[in-house]
Write a protein that holds these residues in place. Structure first.
Motif, PDB file in Angstrom:
ATOM      1  N   LEU A 255       0.823  -1.197   0.000  1.00  0.00           N
ATOM      2  CA  LEU A 255       0.000   0.000   0.000  1.00  0.00           C
ATOM      3  C   LEU A 255       0.866   1.259   0.000  1.00  0.00           C
ATOM      4  CD1 LEU A 255      -2.713   1.415   0.124  1.00  0.00           C
ATOM      5  CD2 LEU A 255      -2.703   1.117   2.611  1.00  0.00           C
ATOM      6  N   LEU A 256       1.985   1.229   0.706  1.00  0.00           N
ATOM      7  CA  LEU A 256       2.876   2.390   0.695  1.00  0.00           C
ATOM      8  C   LEU A 256       3.416   2.644  -0.700  1.00  0.00           C
ATOM      9  CD1 LEU A 256       4.454   4.609   2.128  1.00  0.00           C
ATOM     10  CD2 LEU A 256       6.237   2.925   2.617  1.00  0.00           C
ATOM     11  N   SER A 345      -4.972   1.002  10.417  1.00  0.00           N
ATOM     12  CA  SER A 345      -6.149   0.153  10.209  1.00  0.00           C
ATOM     13  C   SER A 345      -6.388  -0.092   8.724  1.00  0.00           C
ATOM     14  CB  SER A 345      -7.380   0.805  10.848  1.00  0.00           C
ATOM     15  OG  SER A 345      -8.541   0.075  10.555  1.00  0.00           O
ATOM     16  N   VAL A 346      -6.329   0.953   7.931  1.00  0.00           N
ATOM     17  CA  VAL A 346      -6.527   0.804   6.482  1.00  0.00           C
ATOM     18  C   VAL A 346      -5.411  -0.050   5.881  1.00  0.00           C
ATOM     19  CG1 VAL A 346      -6.590   2.060   4.283  1.00  0.00           C
ATOM     20  CG2 VAL A 346      -7.823   2.953   6.263  1.00  0.00           C
ATOM     21  N   THR A 358      -6.837  -0.152  -4.608  1.00  0.00           N
ATOM     22  CA  THR A 358      -7.454   1.100  -5.078  1.00  0.00           C
ATOM     23  C   THR A 358      -8.311   1.730  -3.997  1.00  0.00           C
ATOM     24  OG1 THR A 358      -7.456   0.305  -7.369  1.00  0.00           O
ATOM     25  CG2 THR A 358      -8.950   2.121  -6.822  1.00  0.00           C
ATOM     26  N   HIS A 359      -9.173   0.936  -3.375  1.00  0.00           N
ATOM     27  CA  HIS A 359     -10.012   1.456  -2.290  1.00  0.00           C
ATOM     28  C   HIS A 359      -9.160   1.907  -1.108  1.00  0.00           C
ATOM     29  CE1 HIS A 359     -13.809  -0.899  -3.770  1.00  0.00           C
ATOM     30  NE2 HIS A 359     -13.546   0.175  -4.489  1.00  0.00           N
ATOM     31  N   ALA A 360      -8.091   1.171  -0.826  1.00  0.00           N
ATOM     32  CA  ALA A 360      -7.226   1.544   0.292  1.00  0.00           C
ATOM     33  C   ALA A 360      -6.532   2.878   0.017  1.00  0.00           C
ATOM     34  CB  ALA A 360      -6.191   0.448   0.543  1.00  0.00           C
ATOM     35  N   ARG A 361      -6.091   3.108  -1.219  1.00  0.00           N
ATOM     36  CA  ARG A 361      -5.459   4.391  -1.556  1.00  0.00           C
ATOM     37  C   ARG A 361      -6.425   5.545  -1.332  1.00  0.00           C
ATOM     38  NH1 ARG A 361      -3.957   4.794  -7.207  1.00  0.00           N
ATOM     39  NH2 ARG A 361      -2.485   6.432  -6.655  1.00  0.00           N
ATOM     40  N   TRP A 362      -7.645   5.371  -1.821  1.00  0.00           N
ATOM     41  CA  TRP A 362      -8.634   6.432  -1.605  1.00  0.00           C
ATOM     42  C   TRP A 362      -9.041   6.524  -0.144  1.00  0.00           C
ATOM     43  CZ3 TRP A 362      -9.531  10.349  -4.540  1.00  0.00           C
ATOM     44  CH2 TRP A 362      -9.274  10.268  -5.899  1.00  0.00           C
ATOM     45  N   GLY A 363      -8.943   5.388   0.566  1.00  0.00           N
ATOM     46  CA  GLY A 363      -9.198   5.433   1.993  1.00  0.00           C
ATOM     47  C   GLY A 363      -8.197   6.314   2.712  1.00  0.00           C
ATOM     48  N   LEU A 364      -6.926   6.247   2.322  1.00  0.00           N
ATOM     49  CA  LEU A 364      -5.914   7.121   2.926  1.00  0.00           C
ATOM     50  C   LEU A 364      -6.192   8.585   2.624  1.00  0.00           C
ATOM     51  CD1 LEU A 364      -2.622   5.098   2.257  1.00  0.00           C
ATOM     52  CD2 LEU A 364      -3.891   5.307   4.397  1.00  0.00           C
ATOM     53  N   VAL A 365      -6.637   8.860   1.415  1.00  0.00           N
ATOM     54  CA  VAL A 365      -7.014  10.248   1.086  1.00  0.00           C
ATOM     55  C   VAL A 365      -8.169  10.705   1.967  1.00  0.00           C
ATOM     56  CG1 VAL A 365      -7.905  11.770  -0.730  1.00  0.00           C
ATOM     57  CG2 VAL A 365      -6.169  10.054  -1.282  1.00  0.00           C
ATOM     58  N   ALA A 366      -9.140   9.802   2.195  1.00  0.00           N
ATOM     59  CA  ALA A 366     -10.269  10.148   3.061  1.00  0.00           C
ATOM     60  C   ALA A 366      -9.796  10.411   4.487  1.00  0.00           C
ATOM     61  CB  ALA A 366     -11.301   9.027   3.042  1.00  0.00           C
ATOM     62  N   LEU A 367      -8.810   9.638   4.944  1.00  0.00           N
ATOM     63  CA  LEU A 367      -8.271   9.876   6.275  1.00  0.00           C
ATOM     64  C   LEU A 367      -7.611  11.248   6.359  1.00  0.00           C
ATOM     65  CD1 LEU A 367      -6.642   6.446   7.208  1.00  0.00           C
ATOM     66  CD2 LEU A 367      -9.006   7.195   7.461  1.00  0.00           C
ATOM     67  N   PRO A 410      -3.715   5.812 -11.201  1.00  0.00           N
ATOM     68  CA  PRO A 410      -4.379   4.689 -10.529  1.00  0.00           C
ATOM     69  C   PRO A 410      -3.395   3.575 -10.227  1.00  0.00           C
ATOM     70  CG  PRO A 410      -4.914   4.706 -12.869  1.00  0.00           C
ATOM     71  CD  PRO A 410      -4.168   5.986 -12.589  1.00  0.00           C
ATOM     72  N   ALA A 411      -3.710   2.804  -9.198  1.00  0.00           N
ATOM     73  CA  ALA A 411      -2.821   1.711  -8.788  1.00  0.00           C
ATOM     74  C   ALA A 411      -2.781   0.594  -9.819  1.00  0.00           C
ATOM     75  CB  ALA A 411      -3.305   1.165  -7.436  1.00  0.00           C
TER      76      ALA A 411
END
Length: 411
Positions: A255-256, A345-346, A358-367, A410-411
């Protein structure tokens, strides 16, 4: 018999002995030295020659040199109670013997030994004057946490859902402690009187939320110009962003790698607004003359790890009940208070397959967006409208830049 290798080994041994002996003679000046250039050169050559006759001969030679060193110490201990000279004699023999096996390793170690002998006064000053007792305790605590406790912890999960892994959580504890130690050392190196930017950046590794509130108070009481205080708060958030990247990498390296450009873009957004604030106030006030006495607080690191464990459990529960959206919603709520815990957590969900990349990347942006929202509100409340506008602008620039890169790449 390869004469070329033999000559190379003997030459390396001779060079090591001359180098070590030269340092010993220069340190003693006009005073007599137990073993100088000639003695150390002979000892290194003796070790190289003895090793060619086998282990027994080399061990006997080393024991004989040890007896000579002991006799030397007995004769000079009244004037020079130290053992450095005697130990150096044994090291020269050992390095001479090693030169027969690996000339490169022996030469490298010879240089290290010479540097250690030369650095007597700097090392003494460092250990007795520059490093405080508290800082030494912190360094030992960090070493124990990383080298003693971490290898003993189980790597498997201890909860029914397979979420809480003691080894992973303790790695995060070590990470928080190490970052605090590095920040403390850096602040000691540059001096706290460099002003708000340096102090602001390193305070972010402890708590960027506290930094936003603290510099807001400085701005409100006019203890610091508003642009300078806001720039320090943004630099604290830059440190927090870097710590988030480190936490994500510790839990999910994949993810990093997928989010690296988004993190970089967010950092550039923060830096751009912070640089504007610093440019407006070139004569920013100085901070106290020295950094805090503690390099890190173990209780803070443990609290972060405990919060990460709780957020992981809640996110997993929300994922099981409501799917990916529920897990991300739980993490975003946690990011309002603690960004690193939500990021861990993400990252765990991405690492275990609970979230696709992809969802995890956008999850980090949401965080980042959730954290920016809470800190913007705090900035307006603590520092007033002008301070709040600058901090909010920097945080929005961070989120917008990270989101733009996540969309374009995109990833």
């Amino acid at each position: 018999m390869d004469w070329g290798e033999i000559v190379k080994a003997l030459g390396t041994a001779l060079g090591i002995g001359l180098l070590v002996g030269a340092v010993r003679e220069r340190q003693h000046g006009d005073h007599p030295v137990v073993a100088g250039m000639r003695t150390h050169a002979l000892l290194a050559l003796l070790g190289a020659v003895a090793s060619s006759f086998g282990t027994a001969t080399f061990a006997t030679t080393l024991a004989a040199v040890a007896l000579f060193a002991a006799a030397s110490y007995h004769a000079t201990r009244a004037e020079d109670p130290g053992l450095t000279g005697e130990v150096a004699m044994l090291v020269s023999v050992m390095l001479g013997g090693l030169a027969r096996e690996s000339t490169a390793l022996a030469a490298g170690l010879g240089v290290v030994v010479a540097l250690l002998l030369w650095a007597k006064e700097p090392l003494r000053r460092f250990s007795r004057e520059l490093v405080s007792e508290r800082e030494l305790q912190d360094a030992l605590l960090l070493a124990a946490a990383a080298l003693v406790v971490l290898p003993l912890l189980p790597t498997g999960a201890i909860d029914p859902w397979g979420v809480v892994q003691p080894a992973v959580l303790w790695r995060l504890v070590v990470l928080v402690m190490a970052v605090g130690m590095l920040g403390h050392i850096a602040l000691r190196a540059v001096g706290a009187r460099r002003g708000l930017p340096v102090a602001g950046f390193f305070s972010g590794f402890a708590s960027s939320t506290a930094a936003v509130a603290g510099y807001g108070q400085l701005a409100r009481t006019q203890s610091a110009p508003v642009p300078a205080a806001a720039a320090a708060a943004l630099l604290a958030n830059l440190a927090s962003l870097l710590l988030l990247a480190a936490v994500v990498g510790a839990v999910s390296p994949l993810l990093l790698r997928a989010s690296a450009w988004s993190f970089a873009a967010g950092a550039l957004g923060l830096l751009a607004v912070a640089a504007t604030g610093l440019h407006r106030t070139r004569d920013a006030p100085t901070m106290p003359a020295a950094p805090q006495a503690r390099a890190f607080h173990l209780t803070h690191a443990l609290a972060v790890a405990a919060l990460i464990a709780v957020v992981m459990l809640v996110s997993e529960a929300m994922r099981r009940w409501f799917g990916d959206a529920g897990a991300l919603a739980a993490a975003a709520l946690a990011a309002l208070a603690e960004l690193q815990a939500a990021g861990a957590s993400v990252a765990r969900l991405a690492g275990t397959g609970g979230l696709d990349i992809t969802h995890a990347r956008w999850g980090l942006v949401a965080l980042l967006a959730a954290s920016a929202l809470s800190k913007s509100v705090l900035a307006f409340a603590s520092g007033g409208a002008r301070y709040g506008r600058i901090v909010c602008t920097g945080l929005v620039a961070m989120v917008a830049a990270a989101a733009l890169v996540a969309w374009l790449a995109p990833a």
